[in-house]
Design a protein around this motif. Structure first.
Motif, PDB file in Angstrom:
ATOM      1  N   ASP A  87     -41.991 134.643 104.097  1.00  0.00           N
ATOM      2  CA  ASP A  87     -41.343 134.405 102.917  1.00  0.00           C
ATOM      3  C   ASP A  87     -40.939 135.840 102.309  1.00  0.00           C
ATOM      4  OD1 ASP A  87     -40.423 132.512 100.720  1.00  0.00           O
ATOM      5  OD2 ASP A  87     -41.814 133.516  99.301  1.00  0.00           O
ATOM      6  N   ASN A  98     -37.923 126.785 102.877  1.00  0.00           N
ATOM      7  CA  ASN A  98     -38.528 125.892 102.013  1.00  0.00           C
ATOM      8  C   ASN A  98     -38.766 124.679 102.557  1.00  0.00           C
ATOM      9  OD1 ASN A  98     -35.886 124.981 102.199  1.00  0.00           O
ATOM     10  ND2 ASN A  98     -35.078 124.987  99.855  1.00  0.00           N
ATOM     11  N   GLY A 122     -40.115 122.841  99.611  1.00  0.00           N
ATOM     12  CA  GLY A 122     -39.984 123.646  98.154  1.00  0.00           C
ATOM     13  C   GLY A 122     -40.349 125.020  98.440  1.00  0.00           C
ATOM     14  N   ASP A 123     -39.991 125.780  97.532  1.00  0.00           N
ATOM     15  CA  ASP A 123     -40.354 127.198  97.532  1.00  0.00           C
ATOM     16  C   ASP A 123     -41.612 127.474  96.638  1.00  0.00           C
ATOM     17  OD1 ASP A 123     -37.976 128.506  99.103  1.00  0.00           O
ATOM     18  OD2 ASP A 123     -37.176 127.206  97.591  1.00  0.00           O
ATOM     19  N   SER A 180     -45.034 121.399  94.702  1.00  0.00           N
ATOM     20  CA  SER A 180     -43.442 120.555  95.062  1.00  0.00           C
ATOM     21  C   SER A 180     -43.603 119.282  94.035  1.00  0.00           C
ATOM     22  CB  SER A 180     -43.558 120.383  96.544  1.00  0.00           C
ATOM     23  OG  SER A 180     -42.377 119.691  96.892  1.00  0.00           O
ATOM     24  N   GLN A 201     -30.678 120.869 103.255  1.00  0.00           N
ATOM     25  CA  GLN A 201     -30.641 122.285 102.471  1.00  0.00           C
ATOM     26  C   GLN A 201     -29.379 122.967 103.038  1.00  0.00           C
ATOM     27  OE1 GLN A 201     -32.707 123.202 100.230  1.00  0.00           O
ATOM     28  NE2 GLN A 201     -33.951 120.945 100.549  1.00  0.00           N
ATOM     29  N   ASN A 234     -32.547 120.921  94.513  1.00  0.00           N
ATOM     30  CA  ASN A 234     -33.385 122.273  94.452  1.00  0.00           C
ATOM     31  C   ASN A 234     -32.286 123.419  94.684  1.00  0.00           C
ATOM     32  OD1 ASN A 234     -33.854 121.153  97.423  1.00  0.00           O
ATOM     33  ND2 ASN A 234     -33.700 123.459  97.536  1.00  0.00           N
ATOM     34  N   ARG A 267     -32.584 127.955  95.053  1.00  0.00           N
ATOM     35  CA  ARG A 267     -33.225 129.362  95.195  1.00  0.00           C
ATOM     36  C   ARG A 267     -32.190 130.281  95.231  1.00  0.00           C
ATOM     37  NH1 ARG A 267     -35.384 128.783  99.977  1.00  0.00           N
ATOM     38  NH2 ARG A 267     -33.670 130.134 100.981  1.00  0.00           N
ATOM     39  N   TYR A 277     -36.570 130.109  91.927  1.00  0.00           N
ATOM     40  CA  TYR A 277     -36.285 128.947  92.442  1.00  0.00           C
ATOM     41  C   TYR A 277     -36.699 127.654  91.474  1.00  0.00           C
ATOM     42  CZ  TYR A 277     -41.458 129.194  92.698  1.00  0.00           C
ATOM     43  OH  TYR A 277     -42.829 129.268  92.290  1.00  0.00           O
TER      44      TYR A 277
END
Length: 603
Positions: free
Chosen positions: A50, A65, A281-282, A286, A344, A396, A398, A408
């Motif tokens: 990350d 994510n 999720g980031d 979450s 995503q 979502n 980011r 995010y």
């Protein structure tokens, strides 16, 4: 057998036969491609990747994510960054760690371009030789003198086999922790032992599994939570150890195991079937799907092409957990099912946006096969069968602002009526969760001092359902946020890691949630209660009920003696401002091997 009996038998087993044929076809088709096992959710590698993605960007096919990460992806990413010439010498120890950890893929890489040219002595544990290259080059490490010739042939793995068409990695798992709750003068102990195995065949199929035997004790505030829900997060059946046992005043004994089979159907589609958890999720938390609940059986498809990553998860869950204190005998726990999609899109090199939808449903005697459609909008299916199920939607995003800052967020919508939202009258049916966070690398110019600030909240009755079985949970533990619903939370985490060996973590959790005054009242925090038992239709607000106002501060210091052999010292302080008697002061230390800490899940 009569002809009519055969027809009846085939009819009853139609879907089983169809699924078997489908899996058989996928198995055969997979022999044309390669596949990789995954890293544990929450491991150090996840943090390293990350961080590097924020600094240097990533190829559009990789969506960080969606977790867990594939091991081969980690090596591919390191090769990608190395080809750009962005990796720096100060990152060499972290890169070496990841190459050693996933050396089944670095080994294969160097079968083509092995440039071994230099040997040297490393006093850390054993003699090593390493491929000589510029800093950051994707290398693997081998032991010059393995233990008894066969063990620790490389620093990361107790036992390994490397063949052209087969690899195997076998490692011990151990967590021995001891500490003291200074407030209540209680000993808090952990004793976990297990093994981890992963195997790859023909670069087409992987199998991985781990098995862990556990005896743990917990502080009083967490024992109260276990008693309330008759569940330990991340655990199925457990035994309660009495005061006469080794653990005093109380402890728990349980057995954990998970396993996965992975098949790469094509260059863009991967299939996984097994028993485990997932995370979307980031953030630290979450609002969509986390790894807080116990492992569950799932069938998962990952489709990655161009800038898209599309994931389908079809899972079988259990409504209840059970223990030796309330045994179920030979009865099966009620089953429920989950179907989840997330799409995503890496819209820009530093901007990700995604959609999420999930449905949980409870059928007494069958799976709802309409939900097997991998592309349909679940809300339309639910409407066509009478809207009996628990459907949630989410979005979502980011944005990596620069090489030091990433922002995010998530918005989850369980249910709402627009007309009631704008009236501001606290309508119970406006159920949603929200997350916003920021990651800041190299705080104040201090190299590898990183900070993460995160806000999470969910309105009352979010994740619950009129059918108390079809709530968003597995074995009496939430599938998303540990607090369930009716909460507000602020998290701050600092991590300083100057080298791969030393790590210091400090964290603060400030959270408020509204508890129910009694078991007969429902203010919306307990997602296991049917929302038909709500106290009021209007006037609902987040943290209603008996307000719990928690301050939780902690720190952990870890030293890596050898690869994934850690010595820890940790301490935390927890207090409920509204209930002064509810406070905990803990200090402890321990030793762990190939296991990962989740301090911020002890709520």
């Amino acid at each position: 057998m009569k002809k009519n009996d055969l027809k009846i038998l085939l009819h009853k087993n139609y879907w089983s036969l169809k699924l078997s044929c489908l899996l058989g076809f996928l198995f055969f088709y997979s022999l044309m491609s390669a596949q990789s096992s995954v890293i544990p959710i929450g491991s150090d590698q996840e943090y390293y990747i990350d961080r590097l993605c924020i600094q240097y960007g990533s190829p559009p096919y990789f969506q960080r994510n969606i977790k867990p990460f594939f091991r081969k992806d980690i090596i591919d990413l390191l090769q990608y960054w190395d080809s750009l010439g962005v990796l720096q010498e100060k990152e060499a120890s972290f890169i070496k760690y990841m190459c050693d950890e996933n050396n089944e893929w670095t080994w294969k890489l160097h079968q083509v371009t092995d440039t071994l040219s230099k040997s040297f002595v490393d006093s850390n544990f054993y003699y090593l030789r390493q491929i000589e290259a510029k800093p950051g080059y994707i290398t693997y490490t081998q032991s010059e003198k393995p233990i008894l010739k066969y063990f620790y042939q490389s620093p990361a793995h107790f036992f390994e086999v490397n063949k052209k068409d087969f690899y195997l990695r076998l490692n011990p798992m151990l967590n021995l922790q001891g500490g003291r709750d200074l407030t209540n003068s209680e000993s808090i102990l952990a004793n976990q032992r297990g093994v981890d195995l992963r195997v790859g065949i023909d670069d087409k199929i992987y199998v991985q599994t781990n098995i862990v035997e556990n005896q743990l004790s917990y502080p009083a505030f967490f024992r109260n939570k276990i008693s309330k829900f008759n569940a330990i997060p991340g655990v199925g059946f457990f035994k309660v150890l009495t005061k006469s046992s080794t653990y005093k005043p109380i402890g728990y004994d349980y057995f954990l195991s998970n396993a996965q089979l992975g098949i790469k159907i094509s260059n863009h589609v991967q299939l996984q079937i097994g028993h485990g958890t997932n995370f979307i999720g980031d953030g630290i938390r979450s609002e969509f799907l986390s790894d807080y609940a116990n492992d569950y059986f799932f069938l998962k498809l990952n489709t990655r092409i161009w800038k898209f990553h599309y994931q389908n998860i079809f899972a079988e869950l259990a409504a209840n957990s059970y223990s030796s204190a309330s045994p179920q005998g030979n009865q099966l726990t009620p089953k429920k099912y989950m179907a989840t999609h997330t799409l995503q899109l890496q819209a820009l090199p530093r901007w990700n946006i995604g959609l999420f939808e999930t449905v949980l449903f409870h059928r007494k005697d069958h799976f709802e096969f309409q939900y097997l459609n991998p592309v349909i909008i679940y809300r339309s299916v639910e409407g066509s069968i009478g809207s009996p199920d628990n459907v949630m939607l989410g979005i979502n995003s980011r944005y990596d602002v620069n090489k030091s800052v990433s922002m995010y967020g998530q918005l989850l919508i369980d249910e709402f009526q627009a007309s009631e939202v704008f009236k501001g009258n606290g309508y119970w049916g406006n159920k949603f969760g929200f997350q916003a966070g920021v990651k800041y690398l190299n705080v104040l110019g201090i190299d590898r001092l990183d900070a993460q600030l995160e806000l999470n909240t969910a309105r009352p009755f979010t994740y619950s359902h009129f059918d108390s079985i079809a709530n968003y949970s597995n074995q009496s533990t939430p599938l998303a946020h540990p607090l369930g619903a009716n909460y507000k939370e602020i998290l701050l985490k600092l991590r300083y890691q100057p080298t791969v060996k030393w790590t210091a973590n400090a964290y603060a959790m400030l959270y408020k949630w509204g508890d129910d005054p009694s078991t007969n009242e429902n203010y919306g925090s307990n997602i296991f209660k049917s929302y038909t038992t709500r106290v009021s239709d209007f006037g609902n607000k987040t943290t209603q009920g008996i307000l719990r106002n928690i301050v939780y501060i902690g720190a952990t210091f870890s030293y890596q003696l050898f690869h994934n052999y850690f010595f820890d010292v940790n301490a935390y302080y927890r207090k409920d401002k509204n209930f002064p008697a509810d406070n905990t002061k803990y200090i402890g230390a321990g030793f762990r091997v190939n296991m990962w800490r989740k301090d911020m899940n002890l709520l």
